[in-house]
Design an enzyme around this catalytic site. Structure first.
Site, PDB file in Angstrom:
ATOM      1  N   ASP A 209     -59.787  36.794 -47.381  1.00 44.20           N
ATOM      2  CA  ASP A 209     -60.172  38.177 -47.116  1.00 44.20           C
ATOM      3  C   ASP A 209     -61.526  38.213 -46.413  1.00 44.20           C
ATOM      4  OD1 ASP A 209     -57.950  39.194 -48.773  1.00 44.20           O
ATOM      5  OD2 ASP A 209     -59.139  38.409 -50.451  1.00 44.20           O
ATOM      6  N   ASP A 233     -55.766  37.651 -44.650  1.00 44.13           N
ATOM      7  CA  ASP A 233     -55.145  38.377 -45.753  1.00 44.13           C
ATOM      8  C   ASP A 233     -55.564  39.849 -45.690  1.00 44.13           C
ATOM      9  OD1 ASP A 233     -53.397  38.404 -47.987  1.00 44.13           O
ATOM     10  OD2 ASP A 233     -55.078  38.315 -49.359  1.00 44.13           O
ATOM     11  N   ASP A 234     -56.501  40.278 -46.480  1.00 43.91           N
ATOM     12  CA  ASP A 234     -56.925  41.675 -46.493  1.00 43.91           C
ATOM     13  C   ASP A 234     -58.366  41.807 -45.992  1.00 43.91           C
ATOM     14  OD1 ASP A 234     -54.517  42.706 -47.878  1.00 43.91           O
ATOM     15  OD2 ASP A 234     -55.268  41.496 -49.549  1.00 43.91           O
ATOM     16  N   ASP A 237     -60.713  43.070 -50.930  1.00 44.81           N
ATOM     17  CA  ASP A 237     -59.783  42.827 -52.025  1.00 44.81           C
ATOM     18  C   ASP A 237     -60.556  42.739 -53.338  1.00 44.81           C
ATOM     19  OD1 ASP A 237     -57.742  42.078 -53.735  1.00 44.81           O
ATOM     20  OD2 ASP A 237     -57.035  40.413 -52.519  1.00 44.81           O
ATOM     21  N   LYS A 274     -57.770  46.782 -50.528  1.00 45.22           N
ATOM     22  CA  LYS A 274     -56.909  46.520 -51.691  1.00 45.22           C
ATOM     23  C   LYS A 274     -57.776  46.672 -52.937  1.00 45.22           C
ATOM     24  CE  LYS A 274     -53.900  43.148 -51.576  1.00 45.22           C
ATOM     25  NZ  LYS A 274     -53.418  41.733 -51.570  1.00 45.22           N
TER      26      LYS A 274
END
Length: 401
Positions: A209, A233-234, A237, A274
């Site tokens: 992330d 990924d994000d 998070d 997230k």
């Protein structure tokens, strides 16, 4: 074979020029640029047998860390530092005398972790905790200011670390999350972070992330002015950060979750924000923030059943859901969602008022050119002002930069 990537920056040289300017306000007192008797200097042409003065600097950042005491400022001269092991900040300053690690006088300081172990780790492997992070911090009362951290096994990794200020850092192209806090970590301020291009070949892209605060607890953590983009990924998070509210303000996340490195069996999630997960409740707050062009959702509770507050945020062109809070008991106020796969999903337990989907109608945008807010920062390190993603009708809805 080592995997390398080009810098995925947007206007990167100018961005750095904006990053390395002294802050104003309370943080500036601890960040005074005047030379003090307690200062230690590091330079690429120094020697670790030197006393660490401006005229006779040390060579390695770790040697300066080892010599530092509460109240010490480590002034790192411009250049690239590429140690064979990570830099470990294990000692602590104090509330009145933090230890500061900073670039000297606005000079560009790059900490390159490419020579460290686990850059990258083998597919399916784990990284020992002590090896995580080109900069690994377990001490308290530190100030890290104006550093660029690249190619590490994580960029910055903090474990059980408290009362720190991380100001105007760039964490890019690392082999795990750019900036990661874990464990019992409280009262940390993450200010004006730029974290991008981070990926994790050992986990097929599923865990790197831009900014991760995960698997721990601790009150008083604040994220302000971050830009998180093009991570595997994000963007942000907060996976399983237990029952400890985090405040996020004035933060941007875009372009996350795409396989820009041709990683096999790609698993990147691709959410902008997230907000937790796995049934762990935490009442986070996000204000005046934007998520756009991520590969999945904009702002998602991810099965954090807490009572979050999402206020004046904007989600645009995320192919899944702009605001997905159907597994929490959250309150959403004056948010703007445009051109997402689904603009909002609140389920039966979250509530909303004054949001674009409550007000109805067709929403147009005053500006869709992101270059102003993704380019160079202002002299103070802030994200520049623009009309990007403001409602075309001038309504008091969504984020403003």
């Amino acid at each position: 074979m080592r995997l390398r990537s080009a810098a995925l920056s947007v206007g990167f040289p100018g961005l750095l020029a904006g990053l390395l300017v002294l802050p104003s306000g309370a943080a500036a007192h601890a960040d005074a640029s005047a030379v003090q008797a307690t200062d230690l200097y590091v330079a690429t042409n120094g020697s670790d047998s030197n006393p660490g003065t401006l005229s006779a600097p040390l060579k390695t950042i770790q040697r300066a860390v080892d010599l530092a005491q509460p109240g010490t400022t480590i002034q790192v001269r411009g250049g690239t530092y590429a140690p064979s092991g990570n830099i470990r900040l294990l000692k602590s300053g104090s509330a009145g005398q933090p230890i500061t690690l900073r670039g000297h006088n606005g000079e560009r300081v790059v900490i390159d972790g490419e020579n460290m172990p686990y850059t990258p780790g083998a597919v399916g492997s784990s990284i020992p905790r002590a090896e995580r992070g080109a900069v690994h911090i377990e001490g308290d009362h530190w100030r890290l200011i104006g550093l660029e951290i690249i190619h590490g096994p994580y960029g910055v990794f903090g474990l059980d670390t408290n009362n720190n200020v991380f100001d105007r850092l760039v964490t890019r192209d690392n082999y795990e999350s750019g900036f990661h806090l874990q464990g019992a970590s409280a009262n940390n301020q993450i200010l004006n972070l730029d974290s991008h291009g981070n990926r994790d070949p050992r986990k097929n892209g599923e865990s790197a992330d831009g900014l991760a605060v995960k698997e721990g607890s601790g009150a008083g953590n604040v994220v302000r002015g971050a830009r998180l983009w093009n991570n595997s990924d994000d963007g942000l998070d907060f996976w399983m950060f237990d029952a400890s509210p985090i405040l996020v303000e004035n933060t941007l996340a875009w372009g996350n979750g795409f396989n820009r490195w041709n990683l096999p069996d790609y698993q990147g999630d691709g959410n902008g924000f997230k907000m937790g997960g796995n049934g762990v409740a935490a009442d986070h707050t996000v204000r005046n923030s934007m998520a756009w062009d991520n590969s999945a959702g904009g702002f998602v509770d991810n099965n954090n059943p807490g009572r979050m507050k999402i206020e004046r945020c904007t989600a645009w062109r995320n192919p899944k859901t702009g605001f997905a809070f159907n597994r929490s008991s959250s309150t959403l106020t004056k948010n703007l969602a445009v051109a997402n796969g689904t603009n909002a999903s609140l389920g039966s337990t979250s509530t909303g008022s004054g949001n674009s989907w409550n007000l109805g109608g067709t929403w147009t945008l005053a500006g869709t050119d992101a270059s102003a807010i993704t380019g160079p920062r202002t002299a103070s390190g802030a994200i520049p002002s623009s009309t990007f993603l403001r409602p075309g009708n001038g309504a008091d809805v969504g984020a403003r930069f």
